[in-house]
Design an enzyme around this catalytic site. Sequence first.
Site, PDB file in Angstrom:
ATOM      1  N   GLU A 192     -19.489  19.351 100.311  1.00 17.00           N
ATOM      2  CA  GLU A 192     -18.820  20.659 100.390  1.00 17.00           C
ATOM      3  C   GLU A 192     -17.663  20.662 101.391  1.00 17.00           C
ATOM      4  O   GLU A 192     -16.641  21.310 101.183  1.00 17.00           O
ATOM      5  CB  GLU A 192     -19.861  21.736 100.781  1.00 17.00           C
ATOM      6  CG  GLU A 192     -19.354  23.141 100.753  1.00 17.00           C
ATOM      7  CD  GLU A 192     -18.916  23.602  99.372  1.00 17.00           C
ATOM      8  OE1 GLU A 192     -19.787  23.869  98.534  1.00 17.00           O
ATOM      9  OE2 GLU A 192     -17.705  23.683  99.122  1.00 17.00           O
ATOM     10  N   ILE A 221     -14.721  26.599 103.149  1.00 17.07           N
ATOM     11  CA  ILE A 221     -14.701  27.391 101.899  1.00 17.07           C
ATOM     12  C   ILE A 221     -15.643  26.770 100.863  1.00 17.07           C
ATOM     13  O   ILE A 221     -15.555  25.577 100.583  1.00 17.07           O
ATOM     14  CB  ILE A 221     -13.276  27.451 101.321  1.00 17.07           C
ATOM     15  CG1 ILE A 221     -12.296  28.040 102.336  1.00 17.07           C
ATOM     16  CG2 ILE A 221     -13.242  28.251 100.021  1.00 17.07           C
ATOM     17  CD1 ILE A 221     -10.830  27.944 101.915  1.00 17.07           C
ATOM     18  N   GLU A 247      -4.064  15.147 109.971  1.00 14.24           N
ATOM     19  CA  GLU A 247      -4.733  13.864 109.750  1.00 14.24           C
ATOM     20  C   GLU A 247      -4.204  12.848 110.774  1.00 14.24           C
ATOM     21  O   GLU A 247      -3.121  13.026 111.328  1.00 14.24           O
ATOM     22  CB  GLU A 247      -4.434  13.356 108.338  1.00 14.24           C
ATOM     23  CG  GLU A 247      -5.014  14.210 107.231  1.00 14.24           C
ATOM     24  CD  GLU A 247      -6.519  14.297 107.267  1.00 14.24           C
ATOM     25  OE1 GLU A 247      -7.179  13.259 107.236  1.00 14.24           O
ATOM     26  OE2 GLU A 247      -7.048  15.425 107.352  1.00 14.24           O
ATOM     27  N   LYS A 290      -7.959  16.090  97.739  1.00 16.71           N
ATOM     28  CA  LYS A 290      -8.765  17.298  97.506  1.00 16.71           C
ATOM     29  C   LYS A 290      -8.636  17.788  96.059  1.00 16.71           C
ATOM     30  O   LYS A 290      -9.614  18.226  95.453  1.00 16.71           O
ATOM     31  CB  LYS A 290      -8.368  18.385  98.506  1.00 16.71           C
ATOM     32  CG  LYS A 290      -8.741  18.000  99.949  1.00 16.71           C
ATOM     33  CD  LYS A 290      -8.040  18.867 100.963  1.00 16.71           C
ATOM     34  CE  LYS A 290      -8.440  18.508 102.399  1.00 16.71           C
ATOM     35  NZ  LYS A 290      -7.600  19.151 103.408  1.00 16.71           N
TER      36      LYS A 290
HETATM   37  N1  HSE Z   1      -5.584  17.542 107.802  1.00 17.70           N
HETATM   38  C1  HSE Z   1      -6.351  18.451 107.016  1.00 17.70           C
HETATM   39  C2  HSE Z   1      -5.593  19.765 106.984  1.00 17.70           C
HETATM   40  C3  HSE Z   1      -7.699  18.632 107.651  1.00 17.70           C
HETATM   41  O1  HSE Z   1      -4.589  19.919 107.692  1.00 17.70           O
HETATM   42  O2  HSE Z   1      -5.947  20.635 106.216  1.00 17.70           O
HETATM   43  C4  HSE Z   1      -8.768  19.118 106.722  1.00 17.70           C
HETATM   44  O3  HSE Z   1      -9.006  18.319 105.636  1.00 17.70           O
END
Ligand code: HSE
Length: 436
Positions: free
Chosen positions: A129, A136, A190, A205
């Site tokens: 999740e 979310i 990141e 994602k």
């Molecule tokens: N680097 C990602 C962001 C962190 O800025 O949304 C969460 O996956």
Amino acid sequence: MKEINIGLIGWGNIGTGVVKLLQQNEELITKKLGARLVLKKIADIDITSPRAIKINKNLLTTNAREIINDKSISIMIELMGGYEPARTFILEAITQGKHIVTANKAMLATHGNEIFRAAQKKGVDIGFEASVGGTIPIIRTLKESLIANNIKSIYGIMNGTANFILTKMTEEGKDFAAVLKEAQALGYAEADPTYDIEGIDTAHKLAITLSLAYGCKVKLENIFREGISSISQQDVVFARELGYRIKLLAIAILHDGIVEARIHPTMIPFKHLLANVNQNYNAFHLIGDASGPVFLYGQGAGMMPTASAVVSDVIDIARDLQKGVSDRVPPRSVSESIMGNINLMPMDEIETKYYFRFSAVDRPGVLSKISGILGENNISIATVIQKAQKEDSAVPVVMTTYKAKEKNVRKALKKIDKLGIVLDKTILVRIEDELI
Ligand code: HSE
């Protein structure tokens, strides 16, 4: 009371949040689960740096295999991130019959097929999740709540860093480079910020989201991706004048048996809910054929919001353990054994509206030349803005179009950018203004 042992590998920011949440809400979790979650071991290469929690030092190890090979541990949480050794540790733990909870989107988007297949073969569960949208509940929504729907479309803001940058550029008139520094200092970018800015994190994602929405395998490299680094303050200002805001959107649209999937900066009407998802927030706008529009909004990153999603997966698995079942809900909506490959629409075939910013010389005939090439390629102009500057210096000429085919747009821009009257590469931003 029954106890369920868990092990954690990766004791960084999110790992610390998970330990903190298990401690601070222990009573509530025990009551809701009807069993006690016992954190039996924590593995990390660094177990000495101070963390913002109190922990029994005997739980700590630098050897992940002390968790993987511990038969009393039923659930292993992987929060180390990266591809290796996370992949190997997860596969080894699956072989040992452990259920897995992970937030590792990059690894799942790249090695998901191998990992999910191994898990199903062994009959263990994988909770992920936290891998998409942080706190979310998008995974559970697609896998369970909206399971009876054909998902007609998904529009998502899936990267908080890119959204933070675009928000600051819009609200404070700042330039891209300055805001990027601020975002990095806040700590949700990141490790490699190009993952955020060039849409790579969003692609990870979206790949996971697509596999759940359509019950198909998705090859990361087949998703069209464009980042936000070419967006300038000028484009933000023109977007405002046209009634839009720019967001880095992940888009999926279901056509007849084929899915259009793309990631790029997008102009959306400023009144739309997604246009008002600001700072580092994430959001998902889904449309199911029965449900109609569903909107999910929240923190896509951060210690406690992400820990909330991780611990929800642990509880989910622990509930099944209580009932003596596993693999009750296939991790990617359908059984791995019948999962085919997604049928993605080639980017050339997509049709949408466009914003162009030409850097043209300000001379008679320039507009007619540009519009002539657009017309030849079946691209119909909707609006034109030109702000006069000194003659013979580059002037921004902004045009928006009605729906046009991507293939024709590329062909036209290639020709326009070769004209002597065009001094710089044309900026293109796709427009989505038919969102419900
Ligand atoms: N680097 C990602 C962001 C962190 O800025 O949304 C969460 O996956």
